[in-house]
Design an enzyme around this catalytic site. Structure first.
Site, mmCIF file in Angstrom:
data_model
loop_
_atom_site.group_PDB
_atom_site.id
_atom_site.type_symbol
_atom_site.label_atom_id
_atom_site.label_comp_id
_atom_site.label_asym_id
_atom_site.label_seq_id
_atom_site.Cartn_x
_atom_site.Cartn_y
_atom_site.Cartn_z
ATOM 1 C CG MET A 131 29.809 51.069 38.451
ATOM 2 S SD MET A 131 29.478 49.544 39.287
ATOM 3 C CE MET A 131 28.269 48.864 38.267
ATOM 4 C CB CYS A 132 36.045 53.225 37.811
ATOM 5 S SG CYS A 132 36.623 53.585 39.468
ATOM 6 C CB THR A 133 37.418 48.963 41.002
ATOM 7 O OG1 THR A 133 37.896 50.172 41.549
ATOM 8 C CG2 THR A 133 38.358 47.828 41.335
ATOM 9 C CB SER A 159 38.244 49.760 33.499
ATOM 10 O OG SER A 159 38.248 50.659 34.573
#
Ligand code: ZN
Length: 413
Positions: free
Chosen positions: A195-197, A200
Site C-alpha cells: 500500500m505504501c508504494t 506515495s
C-alpha cells in the site's frame, strides 16, 4: 469445458450417448493412431472416447450485463440468472448426450462425498484461498496403506488462472506431483503492491493503476455512490486509464496504456489449455503437461513449461507434521503472525486449538466475533503462560484448507 468467468468444471463417468455419422472423426485422429507424443501406456483403439458426457459445474455467480462480451454461453435474456444454470442449459441443449449438472454454490459447500465421485477436477478460480481449499480437499481424499499411496484414490486437478497479462495452467496429481501449497511462494499476494508504494512512491505504471483502482475510485465515486468498479465496463476502464495517466505524469512514470489498465482487471480463464489437459488425462492419448505452463502476453506472446517440484515439508501434501519453533516466552500473537506471514503458509484467519491439561482449548479464533473477543486476550500471553509445553500439538484450522492441520510446538531456548 464451460467458459464461465471463474467456473469450476468437474468431469466424471459417462452418460447416455447420442451418435451420428462422423461425430467423432476429429477425436478419432488422436485416439486411433499413436505418435511421437503419445503416452507410453497408450494403445490406439477404435473404441473412440465419446466426449465428456457427465459434467458438474459449480459457480456461485449470477450473470451481469458486463459478462456478455467475452464468452459464448450467455445471452442478454440470461442477465440476473446463475451462471452455472445458464451454462448447463446451453451445453445440454447444444450437445446431445451431454449432461451438465449445475450447482449455484461455493466449492466449499460440498464435502468429500461429492468430490470423490469425479475422475478429474478442473479449477478456474480467481482466488488462491479457494484453490488451496480444493487442493486440500483432493489431498484429504488420498488413501495411504502402510505409507504407500493408493493410486486409485488420486483425482487429478487441472488448474488454470490468469492475472493481468500472465496466465498459467497446471496439472496436479495430488500426493504425486507438486501441489498448490508446494509452490505457494510462486503466487503473488492478492494485492500485488504494498500500500505504501501505491500511495506515495509509485515506480511502475501498474502502481499508478492500482492507486486509482484501490484508493481513488472509492474516494471520488465517479459513477455515483455504491457503484463498484467493473472491469468489463469500458467507461469505468476509461476513467481509471485517464486518472492513471495523470498520476503517472505526476511521478514521471511512462507506460500506462489502455491495454495495461484493462489487463489489471481481466481474469480470463485459460480454458483451452485446461480442456486439452483433461482430454490427455482422460484418454491417455498424450503425455499430460509436466506440470506447469505459464504464458505472458505483455509484449508479443511468450510461453514455456517447467516442472514444479514437490516440497519435502509441504504443509498440505507432505504428511510430515510441521514444527513451529518458538521460545516459551514468545507470545501467541507471534505464532499467529508467523502462520499468516510465512511465505509457505500464508494462512488467512487461523484458528488455533490445543489440548491443555486434558482439555481441548481454543486459544484463538477470529471468524466468530464472540469467540474472537473471548480469546483475544490470549494473543498477548506467552506460550508458557497459556500452559503449552515443548512438543505440544497445535491443531490449526483455516479457510485455505478443509482439513485441520497439525503442528508441533518445538521450544527454542
Ligand atoms: Zn504440497
Amino acid at each position: 469445458m464451460a467458459d464461465l468467468d471463474e467456473p469450476m468444471v468437474v468431469d466424471g463417468g459417462t452418460g447416455t450417448r447420442c451418435e451420428w455419422e462422423g461425430r467423432w472423426n476429429h477425436v478419432r485422429k488422436f485416439l486411433e493412431r499413436s505418435g511421437p507424443f503419445t503416452h507410453p501406456d497408450f494403445e490406439a483403439s477404435t473404441e473412440a472416447l465419446s466426449g465428456f458426457c457427465n459434467i458438474h459445474v459449480v459457480d456461485m455467480d449470477t450473470i451481469d450485463v458486463s459478462n456478455l462480451n467475452r464468452q459464448f454461453l450467455f445471452r442478454p435474456k440470461d442477465v440476473g440468472r446463475p451462471k452455472a444454470d445458464v451454462a448447463a442449459e446451453f451445453i445440454n441443449s447444444r450437445i446431445p448426450g451431454c449432461c451438465v449438472v449445475p450447482h449455484c454454490k461455493k466449492i466449499q459447500d460440498f464435502d468429500e462425498t461429492f468430490y470423490r465421485q469425479f475422475h478429474i477436477i478442473v479449477c478456474g478460480l480467481d482466488s488462491i484461498v479457494a484453490r488451496r481449499w480444493m487442493n486440500g480437499m483432493l489431498l484429504s481424499l488420498l488413501v495411504y496403506e502402510d505409507g504407500v499411496l493408493d493410486p486409485s484414490s488420486i483425482i487429478p486437478l487441472i488448474d488454470g488462472g490468469t492475472e493481468g497479462f500472465k496466465g498459467n495452467a497446471r496439472v496436479i496429481l495430488p500426493g504425486m506431483t507438486a501441489c498448490i501449497d508446494c509452490t505457494l511462494e510462486l503466487y503473488p499476494p492478492q494485492i500485488n503492491f504494498p500500500m505504501c508504494t501505491i500511495a506515495s512512491m509509485p515506480r511502475l505504471p501498474e502502481h499508478c493503476i492500482e492507486y486509482v483502482r484501490i484508493l481513488l475510485w472509492p474516494k471520488e465515486k465517479p459513477f455515483g455512490d455504491g457503484v463498484g468498479l467493473d472491469g468489463d465496463d469500458p467507461d469505468h476502464i476509461q476513467w481509471v486509464y485517464q486518472k492513471s495517466l495523470e498520476r503517472a505524469a505526476e511521478f514521471s512514470i511512462t507506460g500506462v496504456t489502455y491495454r495495461l489498465t484493462q489487463a489489471c482487471f481481466s481474469s480470463l480463464f485459460d480454458s483451452a489449455a485446461c480442456a486439452t489437459e483433461v482430454f490427455k488425462i482422460a484418454s491417455s492419448a498424450y503425455i499430460p503437461l509436466n506440470n506447469y505452463m505459464v504464458f505472458n502476453d505483455v509484449d508479443g506472446l511468450y510461453t514455456y513449461t517447467f516442472e514444479a517440484e514437490r516440497k519435502e515439508n509441504c504443509s498440505a501434501c507432505s504428511q510430515v507434521p510441521q514444527d513451529l519453533h518458538f521460545s516459551p516466552s514468545s507470545k501467541l500473537q507471534e505464532v499467529l503472525d508467523y502462520l499468516t506471514e510465512s511465505a509457505s503458509l500464508q494462512m488467512k484467519s487461523p484458528a488455533i486449538t490445543a489440548t491443555v491439561e486434558g482439555k481441548n482449548k481454543t486459544l484463538y479464533l477470529q471468524s466468530v466475533a464472540s469467540i474472537e473477543q473471548r480469546t483475544r486476550p490470549n494473543l498477548s500471553k506467552t506460550l508458557k503462560e497459556l500452559g503449552l509445553s515443548d512438543g505440544q500439538e497445535l491443531a490449526i484450522a483455516d479457510v485455505t484448507t478443509p482439513q485441520t492441520m497439525l503442528f508441533r510446538l518445538s521450544f527454542t531456548s
